[in-house]
Scaffold this motif. Structure first.
Motif, PDB file in Angstrom:
ATOM      1  N   ASP A  79       0.845  -1.193   0.000  1.00 38.74           N
ATOM      2  CA  ASP A  79       0.000   0.000   0.000  1.00 38.74           C
ATOM      3  C   ASP A  79       0.885   1.249   0.000  1.00 38.74           C
ATOM      4  O   ASP A  79       1.964   1.266   0.615  1.00 38.74           O
ATOM      5  CB  ASP A  79      -0.914  -0.011   1.233  1.00 38.74           C
ATOM      6  CG  ASP A  79      -1.948  -1.133   1.162  1.00 38.74           C
ATOM      7  OD1 ASP A  79      -2.504  -1.332   0.062  1.00 38.74           O
ATOM      8  OD2 ASP A  79      -2.179  -1.825   2.190  1.00 38.74           O
ATOM      9  N   LYS A  92      -4.322   7.579  -2.495  1.00 34.60           N
ATOM     10  CA  LYS A  92      -3.927   6.542  -1.529  1.00 34.60           C
ATOM     11  C   LYS A  92      -4.546   5.214  -1.953  1.00 34.60           C
ATOM     12  O   LYS A  92      -5.709   5.175  -2.342  1.00 34.60           O
ATOM     13  CB  LYS A  92      -4.410   6.881  -0.108  1.00 34.60           C
ATOM     14  CG  LYS A  92      -3.715   8.109   0.495  1.00 34.60           C
ATOM     15  CD  LYS A  92      -3.929   8.185   2.006  1.00 34.60           C
ATOM     16  CE  LYS A  92      -5.407   8.276   2.365  1.00 34.60           C
ATOM     17  NZ  LYS A  92      -5.574   8.414   3.848  1.00 34.60           N
ATOM     18  N   SER A  96      -5.932   3.542   5.393  1.00 34.83           N
ATOM     19  CA  SER A  96      -5.105   3.510   6.596  1.00 34.83           C
ATOM     20  C   SER A  96      -3.672   3.952   6.343  1.00 34.83           C
ATOM     21  O   SER A  96      -2.880   4.088   7.285  1.00 34.83           O
ATOM     22  CB  SER A  96      -5.102   2.088   7.192  1.00 34.83           C
ATOM     23  OG  SER A  96      -4.574   1.154   6.240  1.00 34.83           O
ATOM     24  N   VAL A  97      -3.293   4.215   5.087  1.00 30.51           N
ATOM     25  CA  VAL A  97      -1.928   4.631   4.780  1.00 30.51           C
ATOM     26  C   VAL A  97      -1.711   6.062   5.278  1.00 30.51           C
ATOM     27  O   VAL A  97      -2.628   6.904   5.220  1.00 30.51           O
ATOM     28  CB  VAL A  97      -1.656   4.540   3.265  1.00 30.51           C
ATOM     29  CG1 VAL A  97      -0.240   4.983   2.934  1.00 30.51           C
ATOM     30  CG2 VAL A  97      -1.899   3.104   2.788  1.00 30.51           C
ATOM     31  N   SER A  98      -0.521   6.332   5.776  1.00 28.95           N
ATOM     32  CA  SER A  98      -0.211   7.677   6.280  1.00 28.95           C
ATOM     33  C   SER A  98      -0.405   8.704   5.173  1.00 28.95           C
ATOM     34  O   SER A  98       0.002   8.486   4.021  1.00 28.95           O
ATOM     35  CB  SER A  98       1.240   7.724   6.782  1.00 28.95           C
ATOM     36  OG  SER A  98       1.444   6.761   7.807  1.00 28.95           O
ATOM     37  N   ASP A  99      -0.998   9.857   5.566  1.00 28.03           N
ATOM     38  CA  ASP A  99      -1.271  10.891   4.562  1.00 28.03           C
ATOM     39  C   ASP A  99      -0.452  12.151   4.770  1.00 28.03           C
ATOM     40  O   ASP A  99      -0.768  13.211   4.253  1.00 28.03           O
ATOM     41  CB  ASP A  99      -2.761  11.226   4.567  1.00 28.03           C
ATOM     42  CG  ASP A  99      -3.249  11.622   5.950  1.00 28.03           C
ATOM     43  OD1 ASP A  99      -2.389  11.699   6.882  1.00 28.03           O
ATOM     44  OD2 ASP A  99      -4.463  11.819   6.121  1.00 28.03           O
ATOM     45  N   ALA A 104       3.942   9.477   8.480  1.00 28.71           N
ATOM     46  CA  ALA A 104       4.747   8.405   7.901  1.00 28.71           C
ATOM     47  C   ALA A 104       5.981   8.113   8.745  1.00 28.71           C
ATOM     48  O   ALA A 104       6.395   6.957   8.914  1.00 28.71           O
ATOM     49  CB  ALA A 104       5.143   8.762   6.477  1.00 28.71           C
ATOM     50  N   HIS A 107       4.995   6.229  11.783  1.00 31.18           N
ATOM     51  CA  HIS A 107       4.600   4.863  11.448  1.00 31.18           C
ATOM     52  C   HIS A 107       5.749   4.051  10.882  1.00 31.18           C
ATOM     53  O   HIS A 107       5.584   2.859  10.579  1.00 31.18           O
ATOM     54  CB  HIS A 107       3.438   4.915  10.432  1.00 31.18           C
ATOM     55  CG  HIS A 107       2.710   3.612  10.286  1.00 31.18           C
ATOM     56  ND1 HIS A 107       2.699   2.876   9.109  1.00 31.18           N
ATOM     57  CD2 HIS A 107       1.960   2.900  11.178  1.00 31.18           C
ATOM     58  CE1 HIS A 107       1.981   1.784   9.286  1.00 31.18           C
ATOM     59  NE2 HIS A 107       1.513   1.771  10.534  1.00 31.18           N
ATOM     60  N   ASP A 109       7.150   4.401   8.024  1.00 32.23           N
ATOM     61  CA  ASP A 109       6.932   4.086   6.612  1.00 32.23           C
ATOM     62  C   ASP A 109       8.168   4.467   5.796  1.00 32.23           C
ATOM     63  O   ASP A 109       9.029   5.242   6.228  1.00 32.23           O
ATOM     64  CB  ASP A 109       5.710   4.853   6.074  1.00 32.23           C
ATOM     65  CG  ASP A 109       4.423   4.405   6.767  1.00 32.23           C
ATOM     66  OD1 ASP A 109       4.378   3.241   7.216  1.00 32.23           O
ATOM     67  OD2 ASP A 109       3.480   5.217   6.871  1.00 32.23           O
ATOM     68  N   ASP A 127       3.650   2.073   2.686  1.00 27.38           N
ATOM     69  CA  ASP A 127       3.119   1.704   4.007  1.00 27.38           C
ATOM     70  C   ASP A 127       3.970   0.604   4.659  1.00 27.38           C
ATOM     71  O   ASP A 127       4.352  -0.391   4.023  1.00 27.38           O
ATOM     72  CB  ASP A 127       1.676   1.220   3.863  1.00 27.38           C
ATOM     73  CG  ASP A 127       1.012   0.998   5.212  1.00 27.38           C
ATOM     74  OD1 ASP A 127       1.265   1.794   6.130  1.00 27.38           O
ATOM     75  OD2 ASP A 127       0.249   0.008   5.360  1.00 27.38           O
ATOM     76  N   ASN A 128       4.264   0.793   5.971  1.00 20.51           N
ATOM     77  CA  ASN A 128       5.002  -0.193   6.762  1.00 20.51           C
ATOM     78  C   ASN A 128       3.988  -1.181   7.391  1.00 20.51           C
ATOM     79  O   ASN A 128       3.231  -0.808   8.280  1.00 20.51           O
ATOM     80  CB  ASN A 128       5.818   0.500   7.859  1.00 20.51           C
ATOM     81  CG  ASN A 128       6.604  -0.483   8.701  1.00 20.51           C
ATOM     82  OD1 ASN A 128       6.809  -1.639   8.303  1.00 20.51           O
ATOM     83  ND2 ASN A 128       7.044  -0.049   9.870  1.00 20.51           N
ATOM     84  N   THR A 129       4.007  -2.426   6.934  1.00 19.24           N
ATOM     85  CA  THR A 129       3.029  -3.435   7.423  1.00 19.24           C
ATOM     86  C   THR A 129       3.572  -4.286   8.567  1.00 19.24           C
ATOM     87  O   THR A 129       2.940  -5.265   8.982  1.00 19.24           O
ATOM     88  CB  THR A 129       2.641  -4.359   6.263  1.00 19.24           C
ATOM     89  OG1 THR A 129       3.818  -5.016   5.757  1.00 19.24           O
ATOM     90  CG2 THR A 129       1.970  -3.561   5.147  1.00 19.24           C
TER      91      THR A 129
END
Length: 435
Positions: A79, A92, A96-99, A104, A107, A109, A127-129
């Motif tokens: 993502d 996006k 849930s991805v940083s905006d 970021a 998170h 990311d 995105d960092n999962t």
């Protein structure tokens, strides 16, 4: 259940828990990004900015066709979010991805610059999962741990039942068995289970019980034999001693020489001394005489003639005809009873003796009566008791045990000893049961 299988079942849940822990620890490391997929997204984003340069797209507009192409959808891509150079979100792939750059960074990311023609046009946030993966793996690990703990508890419960059945119960049986043996109860055997781990051990314990019981029975038999021997010797010695005394008294009366009279006097004194020792022996073993065994059996009544002849060594009675029948009596004890009756008549009456035998109903009545005048009527109920003698026996040696023992023997044979005053003297009836 064999020991290796038991140990394996107990240790298996621990091994499974250790495997889950190792797997969980290894999986918590940072998951590397797919660089090929990231580069593809970055190139697509740069191509989008080149196509739309110099115009800056408005934030929130629809996804670029290049970024939403079927080619990208066919790949498993991380993502991401695309920001313009002012930090506005252009698109996006997931809500849930940083905006923002700040979100970021928090998170953790991956942030990449979008630089078409080496000019900063925006930012690409991958995105960092790792956190989501960690949470999912944590939940899975907790579930596995819970399942293995339940499995372990079940295995331990089964082992507890196995241990209680194969260890605790056998030891409790041994404990109860030891308490019974200590209390002298040697009749109840110890139940053995050869499948049990202590099977041979319990068998050895029961063998010990058997040997102790045999030893105790042998000791009891030896003790009974000693008591019976004392009673027999007392009786057997009394009869010849009385015969010696009677013969010596007769010799003393017929002797004309003073020297012979002195010799007979010494013999009479020694006979009296022997009689006193016998009385002491009776007294010392009196408490044990009640334990003398009486074993009645079917006996021919004609044996009474021999018993009467043995008892009447002074020949003061006429042996009557005995009715033919089958008696239920102990020969030895019945002989002792007749001996005691005749000895009392010799000692206290000193007269002739009348003997009659009568069969009546289911018994044979042997009646022995002297001519000594009997005893006072108020003493009749007492003379069969221990150490009790009639008032007419004050100057005559005796222990007052003859009728007491005779009464016991007759009762043990199922009969009865009746003592009463007859027309001329003391009348003693031995009621002997028929077989």
């Amino acid at each position: 259940m064999k020991k290796p299988i038991v140990l394996f079942c107990i240790l298996l849940p621990f091994f499974l828990q250790a495997a889950v822990l190792i797997f969980f620890t290894a999986s918590t490391q940072t998951v590397p990004q797919d660089t090929i997929a990231v580069n593809e997204i970055l190139k697509t984003a740069e191509a989008y900015f080149l196509q739309n340069s110099p115009d800056t797209p408005k934030a929130g507009q629809d996804a670029p066709a290049a970024l939403d192409s079927s080619a990208l959808k066919k790949r498993t891509l991380p993502d991401f979010a695309v920001l313009d150079k002012n930090g506005h979100v252009l698109w996006k792939s997931k809500d849930s991805v940083s905006d923002s750059i700040h979100a970021a960074i928090q998170h953790r990311d991956t942030i990449l610059d979008i630089c078409p023609d080496n000019t900063a046009a925006g930012k690409l946030i991958i995105d960092n999962t790792a956190d989501e993966l960690f949470a999912a793996q944590k939940q899975t690990a907790v579930r596995l741990f819970t399942a293995f703990l339940l499995l372990q508890a079940f295995v331990l419960a089964l082992y507890a039942l196995y241990f209680e059945r194969n260890f605790i119960r056998p030891f409790q049986k041994l404990e109860h068995f030891a308490q019974r043996v200590a209390g002298g109860n040697l009749d109840i055997p110890l139940a053995m289970d050869r499948k049990n781990i202590f099977g041979a051990f319990t068998e050895s314990f029961d063998l010990m019980r058997t040997e102790l019981k045999n030893a105790k029975l042998a000791e009891a038999r030896a003790s009974e034999e000693k008591k019976e021997l004392a009673a027999k010797l007392s009786h057997d010695i009394r009869t010849p001693a009385a015969s010696i005394k009677a013969a010596s008294e007769l010799g003393f009366a017929l002797s004309e020489s003073e020297r012979m009279k002195d010799n007979y006097t010494q013999i009479i004194r020694k006979a009296d001394q022997i009689n006193a020792l016998i009385t002491d022996l009776f007294t010392a073993t009196l408490k044990e005489l009640r334990q003398l065994p009486v074993e009645p059996s079917d006996t021919d009544s004609r044996i009474l003639c021999t018993m009467l002849e043995n008892a009447d060594y002074l020949h003061r009675a006429v042996i009557p005809d005995i009715p033919e029948c089958l008696l239920y009596a102990d020969k030895l004890r019945l002989q002792q009873v007749i001996d005691n009756i005749f000895a009392n008549s010799y000692k206290y009456a000193g007269t002739d003796i009348r003997v009659t035998a009568l069969r009546k109903n289911k018994c044979l009545i042997l009646e022995i009566e002297d001519y000594g005048g009997g005893v006072p009527s108020e003493e009749l109920a007492l003379i069969k008791q221990k150490f009790q003698r009639g008032s007419n026996a004050k100057d005559v040696e005796g222990a007052g045990l003859g009728l007491y023992i005779s009464d016991y023997f007759m009762q043990e044979m199922g009969g009865e000893l009746v003592v009463e005053n007859g027309s001329d003297g003391l009348n003693v009836k031995a009621v002997i049961m028929l077989a």
